[in-house]
Enzyme design. Structure first.
Site, mmCIF file in Angstrom:
data_model
loop_
_atom_site.group_PDB
_atom_site.id
_atom_site.type_symbol
_atom_site.label_atom_id
_atom_site.label_comp_id
_atom_site.label_asym_id
_atom_site.label_seq_id
_atom_site.Cartn_x
_atom_site.Cartn_y
_atom_site.Cartn_z
ATOM 1 C CG ASP A 1 52.856 120.998 -0.271
ATOM 2 O OD1 ASP A 1 53.411 122.077 0.393
ATOM 3 O OD2 ASP A 1 53.233 120.667 -1.533
ATOM 4 C CD GLN B 1 57.515 122.988 -4.494
ATOM 5 O OE1 GLN B 1 58.089 124.077 -4.458
ATOM 6 N NE2 GLN B 1 56.915 122.476 -3.411
ATOM 7 C CB CYS C 1 57.241 127.511 0.798
ATOM 8 S SG CYS C 1 55.745 128.377 0.755
ATOM 9 C CB CYS D 1 67.831 136.211 -14.724
ATOM 10 S SG CYS D 1 67.233 135.644 -13.113
ATOM 11 C CB CYS E 1 69.246 136.764 -6.065
ATOM 12 S SG CYS E 1 68.625 135.602 -7.322
ATOM 13 C CE1 TYR F 1 45.032 124.100 2.409
ATOM 14 C CE2 TYR F 1 45.802 122.297 3.928
ATOM 15 C CZ TYR F 1 45.176 123.466 3.597
ATOM 16 O OH TYR F 1 44.677 123.843 4.894
ATOM 17 C CB CYS G 1 67.073 142.356 -9.573
ATOM 18 S SG CYS G 1 65.968 140.904 -9.581
ATOM 19 C CB CYS H 1 73.201 138.491 -10.757
ATOM 20 S SG CYS H 1 72.110 139.474 -11.947
#
Length: 449
Positions: free
Chosen positions: A380, A284, A407, A159, A80, A314, A77, A71
């Site tokens: 979660d 997700q 996460c 993107c 990433c 959760y 940006c 990219c």
């Protein structure tokens, strides 16, 4: 060490936020866009008491794992952070991040296995949240991601980590706002109409739900016409909603959403179960990778229990409960977001699932009021992790197994430390790559006691 000092350094490893780590005279220096084994000429940009930050002036000797980003916007940006590193090595770096967190925070002598890769490396991101603003003079609409450590929007036309339809919809919004008298939001002054555009794209059928987040209390005529124009323009758009948010905070969505055109959900499939995902529904962003996680949890339960009782805490739209419903006797799903619980009810009916019980309530408060025990508890939580109260209640209500999905390796390690201090044992931690080319990594920890 002072600002603007220049040094030649070798990058040792990555931090848990994806920045390169080097040392000069015992001082840790964080370097953006740096890869382990890079030899760099850097310039100090900020000096704190115990560390400094720097930018790259020259890559003297690149790491063998450094590649050309696919990219063109990668360096400006903030989305990433690791795209300049080859994908296999990204996975190894994430594995190391998780293992470091387990050792340094949780004090666990545990070996973390290889990260399960994402089935898709590009066009994997099926939820897009673009902040919207406008230029000062021409009032041209800006839509994209923020530059790192700023609220300056990078105006993104293409993107590659999201489906192409997203670029087309954003460009239409960018170009046609003027025709309908819709202005971009100025964060500094709190003025303007359109604050964010949120897109949900189904990996199953490519359909899109568009949500316009506006600085308003109601849908005005110009906005209604604009929503209908978006709906009419794109065959793949199944609905356009408006979310109202007048609060001057960093929170994207307000508490109220109205569907203006079409329907207020898209459908997604995971493990042969059909889900309805709305504007405010947590789901997700990488469905193919998420399916790997749900399959992992389902198989663990299937292999280790005979029709257990399960607490899905959760729960969001009860995704874990629904995906594991055919290997469990009974599942209790607890979620405090009303829209998510409403969508979960629809999904249960859609899939003809009879053994999942829904509760719209804070997890800790629900657990506090019940006495029943569960064979398996699935936690979660959001990125901030569980409260200590929730962990203590999970231990009280569990017959011996907790599956913790996270996460955030740091908060996972913190919470695992609390659990082990209460006598639990961490059997394994398995990472999954949910967010390719970023420093984020999803984990599933199996905890027994």
């Amino acid at each position: 060490m002072q600002i603007n000092d220049e040094f030649e350094v070798k990058i040792e490893k990555l931090s848990n936020l994806g920045t390169g780590i080097a040392r000069v005279g015992g001082i840790v220096i964080f370097v953006e866009n740096a890869c382990p084994e890079d030899v760099l000429k850097i310039k100090i940009t900020k000096v704190n008491k115990n560390y400094a930050t720097a930018k790259i002036l020259e890559i003297i000797e690149p790491s063998e794992h450094r590649v050309e980003p696919f990219c063109a916007m990668q360096k400006v940006c903030g989305a990433c952070q690791l795209q300049f590193i080859d994908y296999d090595y990204q996975l190894e770096l994430k594995r190391q991040m998780v293992e470091d967190a387990m050792h340094s925070i949780a004090h666990l002598d545990i070996e973390v296995p290889q990260v399960v890769p994402s089935p898709e490396k590009t066009a994997y991101r099926h939820k897009i949240q673009y902040p919207i603003s406008r230029t000062k003079v021409s009032r041209r609409i800006l839509a994209g991601y923020y530059k790192p450590q700023t609220h300056e929007i990078v105006n993104i036309k293409h993107c590659p980590i999201q489906p192409e339809i997203c670029d087309e919809i954003i460009e239409f919004i960018r170009e046609r706002c003027f025709d309908f008298g819709i202005s971009g939001y100025i964060e500094k002054n709190g003025i303007g109409d359109l604050r964010h555009v949120v897109l949900r794209v189904s990996a199953e059928n490519g359909k899109v739900l568009v949500t316009l987040v506006v600085n308003s209390k109601k849908v005005f005529d110009r906005l209604k016409d604009f929503c209908e124009a978006i709906f009419d323009e794109f065959e793949k758009v199944v609905g356009v909603c408006v979310n109202f948010n007048r609060k001057r905070t960093n929170i994207i969505l307000g508490n109220e959403t109205e569907c203006v055109a079409g329907q207020d959900f898209i459908e997604e499939k995971l493990l042969d179960k059909t889900f309805k995902i709305g504007a405010e529904t947590f789901f997700q962003v990488n469905p193919k990778s998420a399916e790997n996680i749900f399959s992992y949890v389902k198989n663990y339960i299937k292999d280790n229990f005979e029709k257990p009782t399960v607490l899905d805490a959760y729960a969001g739209i009860a995704t874990f409960g629904i995906c594991t419903s055919d290997v469990a006797e009974h599942i209790v799903s607890v979620e405090e977001n009303k829209e998510s619980v409403a969508k979960a009810r629809e999904v249960l009916k859609l899939n003809n699932i009879q053994n999942v019980e829904l509760h719209c309530m804070d997890t800790a408060k629900y657990c506090e009021k019940i006495k029943r025990k569960f064979d398996v508890i699935i936690l979660d939580p959001p990125r901030k992790g569980c409260s200590q109260k929730s962990l203590e209640e999970a231990l009280r209500l569990s017959k011996g197994t907790i599956i913790y999905v996270s996460c955030n390796p740091a908060t996972l390690a913190r919470d695992l430390k609390i659990l082990t201090e209460h006598g639990a044992k961490v059997e394994s931690v398995q990472p999954f790559d949910m967010f390719c080319h970023t420093y984020h990594v999803e984990n599933v920890a199996i905890v027994t006691f």
